[in-house]
Design an enzyme around this catalytic site. Structure first.
Site, PDB file in Angstrom:
ATOM      1  N   GLU A 191      -5.529  -6.053  -4.747  1.00 35.51           N
ATOM      2  CA  GLU A 191      -6.621  -6.327  -3.804  1.00 35.51           C
ATOM      3  C   GLU A 191      -6.108  -6.453  -2.376  1.00 35.51           C
ATOM      4  OE1 GLU A 191     -10.287  -6.856  -4.486  1.00 35.51           O
ATOM      5  OE2 GLU A 191      -9.876  -6.274  -2.443  1.00 35.51           O
ATOM      6  N   GLU A 203       3.542  -3.765  15.881  1.00 34.07           N
ATOM      7  CA  GLU A 203       4.980  -3.887  15.629  1.00 34.07           C
ATOM      8  C   GLU A 203       5.751  -3.324  16.816  1.00 34.07           C
ATOM      9  OE1 GLU A 203       6.277  -4.683  12.479  1.00 34.07           O
ATOM     10  OE2 GLU A 203       4.405  -4.665  11.324  1.00 34.07           O
ATOM     11  N   VAL A 256      -5.429  -3.279   0.681  1.00 34.89           N
ATOM     12  CA  VAL A 256      -6.369  -2.615   1.602  1.00 34.89           C
ATOM     13  C   VAL A 256      -7.282  -3.655   2.246  1.00 34.89           C
ATOM     14  CG1 VAL A 256      -8.179  -0.863   1.828  1.00 34.89           C
ATOM     15  CG2 VAL A 256      -6.391  -0.565   0.114  1.00 34.89           C
ATOM     16  N   LYS A 268       0.813  -1.224   0.000  1.00 34.66           N
ATOM     17  CA  LYS A 268       0.000   0.000   0.000  1.00 34.66           C
ATOM     18  C   LYS A 268       0.843   1.269   0.000  1.00 34.66           C
ATOM     19  CE  LYS A 268       0.237  -1.661   4.312  1.00 34.66           C
ATOM     20  NZ  LYS A 268      -0.101  -2.751   5.136  1.00 34.66           N
ATOM     21  N   GLY A 285      -6.807  -6.431   3.939  1.00 38.01           N
ATOM     22  CA  GLY A 285      -6.455  -7.856   3.897  1.00 38.01           C
ATOM     23  C   GLY A 285      -7.414  -8.709   3.101  1.00 38.01           C
ATOM     24  N   LYS A 314      -3.877   3.366   2.770  1.00 36.27           N
ATOM     25  CA  LYS A 314      -5.020   2.577   2.305  1.00 36.27           C
ATOM     26  C   LYS A 314      -6.150   3.491   1.813  1.00 36.27           C
ATOM     27  CE  LYS A 314      -3.873  -1.250   5.422  1.00 36.27           C
ATOM     28  NZ  LYS A 314      -4.038  -1.737   6.799  1.00 36.27           N
ATOM     29  N   ASP A 359      -0.398   4.114   7.991  1.00 39.39           N
ATOM     30  CA  ASP A 359      -0.866   2.935   7.249  1.00 39.39           C
ATOM     31  C   ASP A 359      -2.291   3.166   6.728  1.00 39.39           C
ATOM     32  OD1 ASP A 359      -0.766  -0.176   6.806  1.00 39.39           O
ATOM     33  OD2 ASP A 359      -2.575   0.150   8.001  1.00 39.39           O
ATOM     34  N   GLY A 397       1.746  -9.699  19.406  1.00 37.45           N
ATOM     35  CA  GLY A 397       2.199  -9.716  18.004  1.00 37.45           C
ATOM     36  C   GLY A 397       1.242  -8.986  17.074  1.00 37.45           C
ATOM     37  N   GLY A 399      -2.977 -10.706   8.260  1.00 40.80           N
ATOM     38  CA  GLY A 399      -2.748 -12.126   8.518  1.00 40.80           C
ATOM     39  C   GLY A 399      -2.435 -12.882   7.238  1.00 40.80           C
TER      40      GLY A 399
END
Ligand code: HSE
Length: 429
Positions: free
Chosen positions: A127, A188, A130, A103, A132, A203, A199, A185, A300
């Site tokens: 695809e 970050e 943005v 992105k 996932g 997007k 981020d 997790g 993920g």
């Protein structure tokens, strides 16, 4: 056979490889396509551990993927601007089609990437860039192609949404919720890109370009992160019937676009208020459809891998038909961008003020001077320090006026510390 080359075997690369392997027969049954991963590059040799990758497929050199004649589609999954940008340009120049989840690269280099791709009759699928696993790009480009898009409301960053959800549901502080997200997790170790809204801006930049066909840039999007949000404001929001979310909002009115990413209050009964934890959602209002809600996992290995595979299959089908041009153009027409200062919404404001006669009238006098009308007020308890929070909701106000009034109120001797303002997004139901 359509040959796939993957550059980057991290989380998304691994998910993509696994889906193409595990669902080889399913995809073949549905489409008749034989899609095979013929090359994978990653500088970290350990990453292939746990995956059954046949001999000769794995390499530490991305150029082995780009230069392999059996590779028809190069899947770039390393992220960041460089060297991803150089790899994609050189793959396009060799006539390869591209699938990417990158992105930041799309948001920053869109024009150059798509111009070069058009010159070489190549396509770029994105695809996975943005939300996932949610097929929101395809929904906007294809599903809503018969609509003028009026409004986009996104919860596009799972990390921030997780932190705000924990602060809302458990009363945690921002720092505690962030540390928990890091332990799990979700966040970050350096969470800046997620918590400062960067981020989500990348997007939103992609969604806005697709929805409004205008070459909006990252810097055109107003941005604020969630680190300034305090539990006290989440509590007051609840009392007024709102939830605080990191919202990505884009709207077009009279050929003028306004786009912003910032923490804002959303009515609790808006469907987007129920998007909690790491989940993402995009609420899109088309002039013909009215509101649509796309909800799911925004990150993920498997969800994002699923989005990558959807682009691969789509491209492979078109390659089989010998089609050279994209189904739907991504060409852009410049539109005006509304600056934040001119925007007009209701606000939540909190002042820390001395609890004594005349304070409220001083504050409301300054608000009135800037044409800001109050719709509700709460003042809680009497503190020993003599300072109490005074919280107000306003009717729609121009942002420039609101900020100027706040600056003036902050200077009153009865006010202690910095006041807080948060936008209220009613959410166009
Ligand atoms: N870091 C992103 C998020 C996921 O927290 O939503 C990848 O886009």
């Amino acid at each position: 056979m359509i040959g796939i080359g993957i550059i980057g075997l991290g989380t998304v690369g691994t998910g993509t490889y696994k889906i193409l392997k595990e669902h080889f027969a399913l995809i073949k049954h549905r489409t008749g396509l034989h899609i095979e991963v013929v090359k994978i590059a990653d500088i970290d040799l350990k990453r292939r551990k746990g995956l059954t990758i046949e001999k000769g497929i794995f390499t530490s050199n991305a150029l082995d993927v780009i230069n392999d004649r059996k590779v028809h589609i190069v899947v770039e999954l390393i992220g960041g601007i460089n060297p991803a940008y150089d790899y994609i340009l050189s793959a396009i120049k060799q006539g390869k089609w591209i699938v990417t989840a990158n992105k930041a690269l799309l948001a920053e280099k869109w024009d150059k990437l798509f111009n070069v791709a058009a010159r070489h009759n190549c396509e770029i699928g994105f695809e996975a860039s943005v939300c996932g696993g949610i097929p929101v790009i395809r929904a906007i480009r294809e599903g809503l192609v018969g609509n003028r898009i009026l409004y986009i409301l996104g919860i596009l960053n799972g990390t921030s949404n997780y932190i705000l959800s924990r602060m809302t549901d458990e009363g945690m502080s921002f720092n505690d919720a962030l540390q928990e997200a890091q332990r799990l997790g979700i966040a970050e170790q350096d969470p800046t890109l997620d918590i400062e809204g960067i981020d989500a801006v990348h997007k939103l930049c992609i969604l806005t370009r697709l929805a409004f066909h205008s070459p909006i840039k990252v810097n055109d999007i107003i941005r604020d992160g969630i680190s300034r949000i305090e539990p006290i404001d989440i509590g007051f929001a609840k009392e007024f019937g709102y939830k605080i979310k990191l919202l990505a909002v884009a709207k077009e009115r009279n050929d003028t676009i306004e786009a912003r990413v910032e923490p804002a209050m959303l009515p609790v009964d808006h469907p987007m208020s129920n998007v909690n934890g790491v989940y993402n959602a995009t609420y899109v209002v088309g002039d013909m459809t009215g509101p649509n809600l796309y909800y799911g996992k925004g990150a993920g290995a498997e969800p994002t891998g699923s989005a990558v595979v959807s682009d691969i299959v789509d491209m492979a089908l078109r390659m089989r038909e010998g089609r050279k041009t994209p189904i739907i153009s991504v060409s852009m027409v410049e539109k005006k961008i509304r600056s934040g200062e001119e925007s007009r919404v209701p606000y939540y404001i909190r002042f820390n003020a001395q609890d004594r006669p005349g304070v409220l009238s001083k504050i409301s006098g300054i608000l009135a001077k800037y044409n800001i009308s109050i719709s509700a007020v709460i003042q809680k308890g009497r503190k020993e320090s003599g300072h109490v929070p005074i919280v107000m909701l306003t009717h729609e106000a121009i942002e420039k006026n609101l900020k100027q009034a706040k600056r003036e109120i902050n200077k009153l001797p009865v006010i202690k510390g910095e006041s807080v303002h948060i936008r209220i997004e009613e959410g166009m139901l």
